[in-house]
Every structure is written in structure tokens, then in C-alpha cells.
Design a protein around this motif. Structure first.
Motif, PDB file in Angstrom:
ATOM      1  N   SER A 246      -1.340 -20.778  15.257  1.00  0.00           N
ATOM      2  CA  SER A 246      -0.046 -21.421  15.511  1.00  0.00           C
ATOM      3  C   SER A 246       1.094 -20.594  14.928  1.00  0.00           C
ATOM      4  O   SER A 246       2.192 -20.525  15.505  1.00  0.00           O
ATOM      5  N   GLY A 247       0.836 -19.968  13.778  1.00  0.00           N
ATOM      6  CA  GLY A 247       1.843 -19.088  13.193  1.00  0.00           C
ATOM      7  C   GLY A 247       2.144 -17.909  14.098  1.00  0.00           C
ATOM      8  O   GLY A 247       3.315 -17.531  14.285  1.00  0.00           O
ATOM      9  N   LEU A 248       1.095 -17.332  14.684  1.00  0.00           N
ATOM     10  CA  LEU A 248       1.277 -16.233  15.630  1.00  0.00           C
ATOM     11  C   LEU A 248       2.055 -16.699  16.852  1.00  0.00           C
ATOM     12  O   LEU A 248       2.965 -16.008  17.338  1.00  0.00           O
ATOM     13  N   LYS A 249       1.731 -17.893  17.332  1.00  0.00           N
ATOM     14  CA  LYS A 249       2.434 -18.459  18.490  1.00  0.00           C
ATOM     15  C   LYS A 249       3.925 -18.612  18.207  1.00  0.00           C
ATOM     16  O   LYS A 249       4.773 -18.301  19.048  1.00  0.00           O
ATOM     17  N   THR A 250       4.265 -19.072  17.019  1.00  0.00           N
ATOM     18  CA  THR A 250       5.665 -19.262  16.651  1.00  0.00           C
ATOM     19  C   THR A 250       6.420 -17.947  16.660  1.00  0.00           C
ATOM     20  O   THR A 250       7.574 -17.869  17.121  1.00  0.00           O
ATOM     21  N   VAL A 251       5.766 -16.901  16.148  1.00  0.00           N
ATOM     22  CA  VAL A 251       6.401 -15.576  16.153  1.00  0.00           C
ATOM     23  C   VAL A 251       6.681 -15.118  17.581  1.00  0.00           C
ATOM     24  O   VAL A 251       7.782 -14.658  17.908  1.00  0.00           O
ATOM     25  N   LEU A 252       5.691 -15.268  18.440  1.00  0.00           N
ATOM     26  CA  LEU A 252       5.817 -14.780  19.819  1.00  0.00           C
ATOM     27  C   LEU A 252       6.879 -15.552  20.605  1.00  0.00           C
ATOM     28  O   LEU A 252       7.671 -14.960  21.347  1.00  0.00           O
ATOM     29  N   GLU A 253       6.895 -16.872  20.435  1.00  0.00           N
ATOM     30  CA  GLU A 253       7.834 -17.665  21.231  1.00  0.00           C
ATOM     31  C   GLU A 253       9.280 -17.525  20.741  1.00  0.00           C
ATOM     32  O   GLU A 253      10.217 -17.866  21.463  1.00  0.00           O
ATOM     33  N   ASN A 254       9.450 -17.015  19.525  1.00  0.00           N
ATOM     34  CA  ASN A 254      10.799 -16.808  18.999  1.00  0.00           C
ATOM     35  C   ASN A 254      11.249 -15.350  19.084  1.00  0.00           C
ATOM     36  O   ASN A 254      12.314 -15.009  18.578  1.00  0.00           O
TER      37      ASN A 254
ATOM     38  N   LEU B 187       0.574 -14.544  27.944  1.00  0.00           N
ATOM     39  CA  LEU B 187       1.772 -15.379  27.870  1.00  0.00           C
ATOM     40  C   LEU B 187       1.691 -16.351  26.701  1.00  0.00           C
ATOM     41  O   LEU B 187       0.599 -16.790  26.311  1.00  0.00           O
ATOM     42  N   VAL B 188       2.838 -16.717  26.163  1.00  0.00           N
ATOM     43  CA  VAL B 188       2.877 -17.691  25.072  1.00  0.00           C
ATOM     44  C   VAL B 188       2.300 -19.026  25.534  1.00  0.00           C
ATOM     45  O   VAL B 188       1.605 -19.713  24.770  1.00  0.00           O
ATOM     46  N   ASP B 189       2.548 -19.394  26.781  1.00  0.00           N
ATOM     47  CA  ASP B 189       2.006 -20.654  27.306  1.00  0.00           C
ATOM     48  C   ASP B 189       0.476 -20.674  27.263  1.00  0.00           C
ATOM     49  O   ASP B 189      -0.131 -21.719  27.029  1.00  0.00           O
ATOM     50  N   THR B 190      -0.136 -19.521  27.475  1.00  0.00           N
ATOM     51  CA  THR B 190      -1.591 -19.428  27.392  1.00  0.00           C
ATOM     52  C   THR B 190      -2.054 -19.696  25.968  1.00  0.00           C
ATOM     53  O   THR B 190      -3.045 -20.404  25.740  1.00  0.00           O
ATOM     54  N   LEU B 191      -1.321 -19.154  25.012  1.00  0.00           N
ATOM     55  CA  LEU B 191      -1.653 -19.369  23.601  1.00  0.00           C
ATOM     56  C   LEU B 191      -1.451 -20.829  23.218  1.00  0.00           C
ATOM     57  O   LEU B 191      -2.261 -21.412  22.481  1.00  0.00           O
ATOM     58  N   VAL B 192      -0.385 -21.427  23.728  1.00  0.00           N
ATOM     59  CA  VAL B 192      -0.124 -22.849  23.459  1.00  0.00           C
ATOM     60  C   VAL B 192      -1.270 -23.715  23.987  1.00  0.00           C
ATOM     61  O   VAL B 192      -1.745 -24.625  23.301  1.00  0.00           O
ATOM     62  N   SER B 193      -1.724 -23.425  25.208  1.00  0.00           N
ATOM     63  CA  SER B 193      -2.828 -24.184  25.803  1.00  0.00           C
ATOM     64  C   SER B 193      -4.107 -24.021  24.992  1.00  0.00           C
ATOM     65  O   SER B 193      -4.858 -24.981  24.788  1.00  0.00           O
ATOM     66  N   THR B 194      -4.345 -22.815  24.521  1.00  0.00           N
ATOM     67  CA  THR B 194      -5.539 -22.553  23.707  1.00  0.00           C
ATOM     68  C   THR B 194      -5.492 -23.340  22.411  1.00  0.00           C
ATOM     69  O   THR B 194      -6.487 -23.958  22.001  1.00  0.00           O
ATOM     70  N   ILE B 195      -4.337 -23.318  21.757  1.00  0.00           N
ATOM     71  CA  ILE B 195      -4.191 -24.047  20.489  1.00  0.00           C
ATOM     72  C   ILE B 195      -4.393 -25.545  20.705  1.00  0.00           C
ATOM     73  O   ILE B 195      -5.077 -26.211  19.917  1.00  0.00           O
TER      74      ILE B 195
ATOM     75  N   VAL C  68       3.501  -3.166  21.672  1.00  0.00           N
ATOM     76  CA  VAL C  68       3.938  -2.258  22.746  1.00  0.00           C
ATOM     77  C   VAL C  68       5.074  -2.871  23.562  1.00  0.00           C
ATOM     78  O   VAL C  68       5.355  -2.444  24.680  1.00  0.00           O
ATOM     79  N   SER C  69       5.698  -3.905  22.989  1.00  0.00           N
ATOM     80  CA  SER C  69       6.890  -4.489  23.621  1.00  0.00           C
ATOM     81  C   SER C  69       8.129  -3.993  22.880  1.00  0.00           C
ATOM     82  O   SER C  69       8.039  -3.174  21.963  1.00  0.00           O
ATOM     83  N   ASP C  70       9.276  -4.518  23.255  1.00  0.00           N
ATOM     84  CA  ASP C  70      10.523  -4.162  22.572  1.00  0.00           C
ATOM     85  C   ASP C  70      10.830  -5.114  21.427  1.00  0.00           C
ATOM     86  O   ASP C  70      11.986  -5.262  21.006  1.00  0.00           O
ATOM     87  N   ALA C  71       9.807  -5.772  20.925  1.00  0.00           N
ATOM     88  CA  ALA C  71       9.998  -6.728  19.831  1.00  0.00           C
ATOM     89  C   ALA C  71      10.471  -6.011  18.569  1.00  0.00           C
ATOM     90  O   ALA C  71      10.223  -4.815  18.370  1.00  0.00           O
ATOM     91  N   SER C  72      11.136  -6.766  17.711  1.00  0.00           N
ATOM     92  CA  SER C  72      11.632  -6.205  16.457  1.00  0.00           C
ATOM     93  C   SER C  72      10.477  -5.900  15.512  1.00  0.00           C
ATOM     94  O   SER C  72       9.385  -6.471  15.624  1.00  0.00           O
ATOM     95  N   GLU C  73      10.747  -4.997  14.571  1.00  0.00           N
ATOM     96  CA  GLU C  73       9.724  -4.658  13.575  1.00  0.00           C
ATOM     97  C   GLU C  73       9.342  -5.873  12.735  1.00  0.00           C
ATOM     98  O   GLU C  73       8.194  -6.031  12.325  1.00  0.00           O
ATOM     99  N   GLY C  74      10.338  -6.737  12.497  1.00  0.00           N
ATOM    100  CA  GLY C  74      10.058  -7.946  11.726  1.00  0.00           C
ATOM    101  C   GLY C  74       9.081  -8.859  12.438  1.00  0.00           C
ATOM    102  O   GLY C  74       8.152  -9.407  11.822  1.00  0.00           O
ATOM    103  N   SER C  75       9.259  -9.029  13.750  1.00  0.00           N
ATOM    104  CA  SER C  75       8.348  -9.878  14.525  1.00  0.00           C
ATOM    105  C   SER C  75       6.942  -9.286  14.554  1.00  0.00           C
ATOM    106  O   SER C  75       5.942 -10.000  14.429  1.00  0.00           O
ATOM    107  N   ILE C  76       6.882  -7.974  14.725  1.00  0.00           N
ATOM    108  CA  ILE C  76       5.576  -7.306  14.760  1.00  0.00           C
ATOM    109  C   ILE C  76       4.869  -7.460  13.417  1.00  0.00           C
ATOM    110  O   ILE C  76       3.663  -7.739  13.354  1.00  0.00           O
ATOM    111  N   LYS C  77       5.623  -7.314  12.335  1.00  0.00           N
ATOM    112  CA  LYS C  77       5.049  -7.465  11.000  1.00  0.00           C
ATOM    113  C   LYS C  77       4.524  -8.885  10.787  1.00  0.00           C
ATOM    114  O   LYS C  77       3.427  -9.079  10.243  1.00  0.00           O
ATOM    115  N   GLU C  78       5.294  -9.879  11.224  1.00  0.00           N
ATOM    116  CA  GLU C  78       4.865 -11.271  11.080  1.00  0.00           C
ATOM    117  C   GLU C  78       3.627 -11.559  11.936  1.00  0.00           C
ATOM    118  O   GLU C  78       2.711 -12.261  11.507  1.00  0.00           O
ATOM    119  N   ALA C  79       3.596 -11.022  13.142  1.00  0.00           N
ATOM    120  CA  ALA C  79       2.443 -11.218  14.018  1.00  0.00           C
ATOM    121  C   ALA C  79       1.194 -10.625  13.382  1.00  0.00           C
ATOM    122  O   ALA C  79       0.112 -11.231  13.412  1.00  0.00           O
TER     123      ALA C  79
END
Length: 243
Positions: free
Chosen positions: A145-153, A165-173, A90-101
Motif C-alpha cells: 500500500s505504501g508503494l501504491k501511494t507513492v505511485l499514485e501521487n 497501472l496503479v489501478d492494477t496495484l489497487v485491485s491486487t491490494i 525508467v519513468s520521468d518520476a522524481s528521485e524522491g518518488s523513486i527513493k520512496e518506491a
């Protein structure tokens, strides 16, 4: 409650203590030439075995605690991952990012993108296909971690909610990695403690079982096979336990 195996180790030590008590009662009649069969050596061996058994129990308690902590930490990550995927959709992310996520989330959930193909040959079994369930703790961290990489890029993934937030995901990982490492570390400590215990109880020549067997032979030699002294100790059991 102690396991049957740990109770077996304790029983061996208890029987060894009983053996020592009988030998002490023989007074000067018990006078082996072999140094490791003398009473001071037997008492020292028993004391060391007790400490080693207690060390195993302590490390086992710590290890079980870390396993439980890891289980709790990992219990919510599938729901968490799905929330992040919903957020990027539900963000303005690209279709490619959504597919990877979605791909990484699907891996984390243990699901296939599509059902496996039916074997062409009737004799072909399920082992001919590659399992999609990559659900070990290490692999779950890898998928997250793969999901985190998609989100932070993805520059257009900018949620306002702190928990997304991506930082929340980083802390969890990081927390999951630490808990996974703690399980590995405490298991190594437990395994080493078991090795030390097993050497004292079951080691060739120096262990309690072998030593008790030699003591019985000595008593049988000096008092005789039909003596009351040998009758006292011959029934004491010392069972070698492998784990």
C-alpha cells in the motif's frame, strides 16, 4: 486424513455410543434418578456431540482452503512489487518518488538498506537490534500500500502496460485484504466451533466425559464393583482433549 486429535474426539463419542448400547441392554434395571443420566438425555448428548464434531471438521476444511488461497495470492507480490519499482525508475518520476518506491519494496522483500551494525560490546546479542523482517501478511499489505501511494501521487508515473497501472496495484491490494480477512473470519468460525464441541465433550457436569464417569459410578452402585455389568463398561475410555 483426520488428525490424531480429531480421531481422539471421535473415539470418545464412539465409546459413549457403546456405553449407551450397554445401558439399553440393561432394560428397566437402568433407572437413574438424575435426569441427565437417563437414556434419552444420553442419546441427545451423543447426537449433539456428533454434530458439533462434524461442524468443526467442516469449518476446518473451509479455513484450510482460505489459508491456501491466501498463500497463492501472496506468492507473487514480491516479484510484482519489483516490476513496479523498475517501471518507476525508467519513468520521468522524481528521485524522491523513486527513493520512496525502493524503500517500500525493500520492506516488502524483507531486506535492509544496509547490514546491521556489529555490536560494540562482545556480550551484546542480536536482540539488541530491531528486526527488519516485517513479513506478516498484514505488514506485506502495508508495504504494498505504501508503494501504491507513492505511485499514485507521482504525476510522471504513466505506464502504458495494464499490469503496471496503479489501478492494477489497487485491485491486487483489495484482493489481498479480502483474502486476509477471509482467513481471519474462517478461523474465528473454526475456533467457535471448537469451543462448542469442547463444551459438549468435556464441559463440567454436562460433557460426555463427566457424564460417562457418573454413569459408571451409577452402574457400580446398583450392580456392584465385581458385577459383569460394571466389567462391561469400566474399560471404556473417555479422555479429555484440550484442543
Amino acid at each position: 486424513m483426520a488428525s490424531t486429535t480429531e480421531t481422539g474426539h471421535a473415539k470418545n463419542i464412539a465409546n459413549f455410543q457403546t456405553l449407551i448400547e450397554f445401558l439399553t441392554g440393561y432394560g428397566s434395571s437402568y433407572n437413574p434418578s438424575k435426569s441427565n443420566l437417563r437414556l434419552p438425555a444420553l442419546i441427545a448428548l451423543k447426537d449433539s456431540a456428533e454434530l458439533a464434531l462434524a461442524d468443526v471438521l467442516s469449518h476446518n476444511t473451509i479455513y484450510n482452503g482460505r489459508v491456501s488461497e491466501r498463500q497463492v495470492a501472496f506468492s507473487g507480490i514480491k516479484i510484482m512489487s519489483t516490476r513496479f519499482v523498475n517501471a518507476i525508475q525508467v519513468s520521468d518520476a522524481s528521485e524522491g518518488s523513486i527513493k520512496e518506491a525502493k524503500f517500500h519494496n525493500r520492506k516488502l522483500q524483507g531486506k535492509r538498506a544496509s547490514p546491521p551494525k556489529t555490536p560494540v560490546n562482545p556480550g551484546e546479542t542480536a536482540t539488541a537490534t530491531i528486526s527488519a523482517s516485517q513479513q506478516s501478511y498484514d505488514q506485506l499489505i502495508q508495504h504494498l500500500s505504501g508503494l501504491k501511494t507513492v505511485l499514485e501521487n507521482e504525476p510522471n508515473y504513466q505506464p502504458h502496460e495494464p499490469e503496471l497501472l496503479v489501478d492494477t496495484l489497487v485491485s491486487t491490494i483489495t484482493d489481498l485484504q479480502n483474502k486476509n480477512l477471509e482467513v481471519a473470519r474462517t478461523y474465528a468460525n473454526l475456533s467457535n466451533a471448537r469451543i462448542a464441541r469442547n463444551k459438549l465433550l468435556y464441559g463440567d457436569e454436562i460433557g460426555i466425559c463427566e457424564t460417562a464417569s457418573d454413569v459408571k459410578k451409577y452402574i457400580k452402585a446398583i450392580f456392584g464393583a465385581t458385577s459383569p455389568e460394571f466389567a462391561q463398561i469400566k474399560g471404556l475410555e473417555f479422555v479429555k482433549i484440550k484442543n
